[in-house]
Structures are given as C-alpha cells and as structure tokens.
Design an enzyme around this catalytic site. Structure first.
Site, PDB file in Angstrom:
ATOM      1  CB  VAL A  41       3.663 -11.630  35.719  1.00  0.00           C
ATOM      2  CG1 VAL A  41       4.744 -10.555  35.777  1.00  0.00           C
ATOM      3  CG2 VAL A  41       3.710 -12.488  36.972  1.00  0.00           C
ATOM      4  CG  HIS A 441       9.713   8.884   2.745  1.00  0.00           C
ATOM      5  ND1 HIS A 441      10.921   8.883   3.415  1.00  0.00           N
ATOM      6  CD2 HIS A 441       9.501  10.171   2.328  1.00  0.00           C
ATOM      7  CE1 HIS A 441      11.426  10.114   3.403  1.00  0.00           C
ATOM      8  NE2 HIS A 441      10.586  10.914   2.758  1.00  0.00           N
TER       9      HIS A 441
END
Ligand code: NAI
Length: 457
Positions: A41, A441
């Site tokens: 599925v 960052h």
C-alpha cells in the site's frame, strides 16, 4: 515435493520486503510472496503516491503565490492528468527499485496469493497457485485495508462515488465538491491536496478535533490554517448515509444536514489483513489484527507479525524496524521494539510531525511534565522562506528527571527534522545533554534547540 526455505515472508510492503532483504543478507534462504505489487500500500497507493500529488500541489501553490517572494508567474494552471501520470511514474520507478533489491539480495519472489496450510514436522507449509512451500519461520506482513463501515450507501457506491486511499490517487478530474469522511491522516492529506488544486472541500469528523492523537494545540493550529485555505470542518458530526451526489450527516445537536459532493473519500481508519490467510491452521491468535509482543512474536513460536497487520502503529517506518527485529529474533540476536520513540508526520502544508508523549497523554497518565514552546518565527530560515506564515515547536520533558518525552512541530521541514527529536527520546537525553548538540545554521531544525534552551537544566 515442496521447496524448503529458512524464512517465508507473506506480503511485500515495506515490512515484508525489508524483512526479506535483511533475512537474505543474514544468509537465510528467503521466500517472499506478494499478491498485487511489490511495495504494498505504501508504495503503490499510500505514502509515496500521496507525496507525489502533494508535491504537485505545493509547486502549484508556490507558483500561484510567487509574487510574495518577488517572482511573477502568470497563467498558472494545474493539469490533473499530468499530475497522475507523474505519480504513476514515481511509483513504477520505486517498485522496480524494490524488485531489483530483492534480486540483488537473492530473495525468491513469488507474485501470488499465499495461504498457510499447516505444518510438516518442524516446518510451516504455505501454498500458492497450486505449489507448496515450507519454512521453519514465517513472517506475516499482510498489511491493512481501508475500513468500510456499514453506513448506508457506502458499499453500493464504493470505488465510484465513494473512494478509498486507492481510488482517490487515480482521479484524473478535479472534483468540484470533495467531501472527506474522517479527519485523520489520510483525510487531511487528501483534503489539503484537493483544496489546493481547487475543490470545495468539507471534512466530516466524529471527534471534536482533527488529526487523532496529535498534540491538541498543534492540530488546532493545522485546522485554522486549513480553514483559512477554504476547507470546512464539521467536527463532532456523524455520517448517517451516502447517496449519489450527497452525504447526510448528523450535527452534535441532532440536526440532519446534507452536503453536496461530487466525490467522497472514506478515510475512517484501516483494518488489519489477517483473515482468509490460514493463520487458524497453525493456531495463530487473531483479534483485530495479529497480536505480537515487542519482539514481533505471535503466540506461535517461529511465527512473527510485522507492520499494519499487528496493529501497533500503522506506519511504514514502524514496519521497517519491526522487520529488523523479527529477522534478528530469527537469527538469534536479541532485539526489541521501542514504540515510545516512533515519529509520525502528516504531510499537509504546513506539515506536522510528532514524536513521544503529548501534553494530553502526560495528563492522562499522570506524568509530572514541563513544557516549552516557541514560534517557528524564531528560526531565521523559516522566516526567510515562509512569507506571512507561522508555526510552533513544543517540547515536553519529565519535570524531575529532565529527559525529553515529546517533541511536536508544525511548520516547513517538520517531517524531515523530527528524527533528531526521536533520537533524543530514544537516547533518553536530558535537557543539559541536548543543549550541547550543535545544529546547522540557518535551518528550521534549530527551533528544537532554541525551545530546549527555554528549560532550566
Ligand atoms: P485515522 O485513524 O488516521 O483517522 C480516521 C479518522 O476518522 C479518525 O479521526 C476518526 O475519529 C474518524 N472517523 C471514524 N469513523 C468516522 C465516521 N463514521 N464519521 C466521521 N469520522 C469518523 O485513519 P486514516 O486517515 O484512514 O489513516 C489510516 C492509517 O494510515 C493510519 O493508521 C495512518 O497512520 C496511516 N497513514 C499514515 C500516513 C502518514 O504517516 N503520513 C499517511 C496516510 C496514512
């Protein structure tokens, strides 16, 4: 004469194909049965095709609102037929990838429906297309199917006016009015898709909130966002019946309402595929699924059940890990599932991702907890990339032990960064340990670090 294997895996979805691959790599003679298409599925009519559709919707939405970012796009349209064609190509590519993996690992694949017949000495016997196979170990990975409730009109219109996860991913026309019964994971993802591409979407949910067990603050933020995009939510509403072009519902005060609909998606949960498999022939216990312990063992030694069929968490990534646990048990390596650090994602836009305990769960279980939250606007990358949007990061810790119990996110990339939070829970990190982790960052992931810094050590 039957072919004899070390392991027979029934079901070629994420749980089954990974179990087969891991077993073969461990040196076990492995047979995998699949009756429809490798990938199950998830790959054929669930996780992957829905992500292909949602990415088309995201691209369309970005183009429509590109002016927010100083980019002008005119004449933007969506071609639903082309979306479905691309989705089919994505599925084909990945299914052939799974086929190649099975071949590479030396797994014998039989594309037939398997039936458990009984035992032959120490072996279990399984037949398919008139042939018999034997193995000492069985891994049941037969998955789940959409639940079809006895609501009048549902069965009669199934596959035509009433759709499940299978048919909803095949629509080549965008329905004008799209009604969703069940505001859980499938319902919300498909509501998000059809609302973005232009349908008038209504979601009928019998609970007073959407997204089931998701942290309530996060799910109500998602609801508000989806409402702002034009989706109507009928919460605490019961579906009474369905007839061509209409869905009848009952409001909390007993009023009967009809909702006009061109297509209806039925997404009220899933049922384990454990019937008609012959499990009773070898004495495997069945209730709503096949019950297993944390080592994926059923009540019968040598028989394991992994993935949706055991009903623990109906998620492909849970099935992956269960596959490894089952194979490790067969090869004599001690292993077990740790379901408390199992992340979940809903790929709406914004997407939401969670791992561990919610505040509601802590309250219910009497856990002494502390919570910290921060708006996603504390993340530089989030602000740079999400004009006019907001999101939330919520971290829950054990008040005394100071270890992380849960992390809940709404905002871009949530699904991509939640695994880091799962690792913190899995490693039982305390606030003071987690504060020392360096995050790249600028990334949205930094919001987790910032939120953790809201706690005292
Ligand atoms: P679900 O369990 O997530 O949600 C079903 C919803 O239907 C619940 O909120 C329930 O209260 C509601 N409901 C039940 N009967 C109803 C009725 N008669 N009228 C109105 N509302 C009713 O089930 P869903 O969305 O079908 O998903 C099935 C499974 O697939 C889930 O276990 C999910 O984990 C998995 N899945 C996961 C995805 C992901 O990880 N992103 C994506 C899609 C599916």
């Amino acid at each position: 004469m039957s072919d004899i294997f070390d392991v027979i895996v029934i079901g070629g979805g994420p749980g089954g194909y990974l179990a087969a691959e891991r077993a073969a790599h461990a040196g076990l003679k492995t047979l995998l049965f699949e009756k429809r298409s490798l990938g199950g599925v998830c790959l054929n009519e669930g996780c992957i095709p829905s992500k292909a559709l949602l990415n088309s919707a995201k691209t369309y939405d970005h183009a429509l609102h590109a002016n927010k970012y100083g980019v002008s796009c005119t004449g933007v349209t969506i071609d639903q037929k082309a979306v479905i064609t691309r989705k089919a190509k994505v599925v084909r590519t990945l299914v052939s990838g799974v086929r190649a993996k099975m071949k590479g690992a030396g797994v014998t694949v039989v594309m037939e429906e398997a039936h458990i017949d009984g035992r032959n000495g120490a072996n279990f016997t399984v037949s398919a297309a008139g042939k018999t196979y034997e193995a000492k170990n069985l891994i049941i990975a037969t998955g789940s199917s959409a639940a079809v409730p006895p609501i009048p009109g549902v069965k009669e219109n199934l596959g035509n006016f009433v759709l499940t996860n299978r048919e909803v991913l095949e629509l080549t026309e965008i329905p004008e009015k799209f009604t969703v019964i069940g505001g859980g994971v499938i319902g919300l993802e498909m509501a998000a898709y059809y609302a973005t591409v232009g349908s008038k979407v209504t979601v009928v949910e019998m609970l007073d909130h959407i997204a089931g067990p998701t942290d309530r603050e996060i799910s109500s933020m998602l609801q508000k966002d989806m409402e702002a995009k034009g989706i109507t939510f009928l919460l605490s509403h019961k579906c009474l019946s369905v007839e061509a072009g209409k869905v009848w519902v009952e409001s909390p005060n007993g009023e009967k309402l009809s909702i006009a609909a061109d297509k209806v998606l039925l997404s009220i949960g899933r049922r384990a595929n454990c019937m008609d498999l012959g499990l009773e022939n070898i004495g495997v216990e069945i209730n709503r699924g096949v019950p297993t312990d944390i080592q994926c063992r059923t009540n019968i030694p040598g028989v394991y059940a992994i993935g949706d069929v055991n009903g623990h968490h109906m998620l492909a990534h849970t099935a992956y890990r269960e596959a490894e646990v089952a194979v490790n048990m067969i090869t004599g390596k001690k292993d077990n599932m740790r379901y408390h650090a199992n992340p979940s994602v809903i790929y709406t836009q914004p997407e939401i991702a969670s791992v561990g305990k919610t505040e509601e769960e802590c309250k219910e279980k009497g856990v002494d907890y502390e919570v910290a939250k921060l708006s996603m606007l504390y993340s530089g990358r989030f602000v740079a990339e999400n004009e006019g949007a907001d999101g939330l990061c919520k971290v829950i810790i054990d008040k005394k032990r100071r270890n992380i119990l849960g992390v809940h996110l709404i905002g871009s990339y949530s699904g991509e960064i939640i695994w880091g939070a799962a690792a913190m829970i899995e490693a039982q990190l305390r606030v003071q340990d987690a504060k020392q982790i360096i995050f790249p960052h600028p990334t949205v992931s930094e919001i987790i670090r910032e939120t953790i810094w809201e706690f005292k050590d």
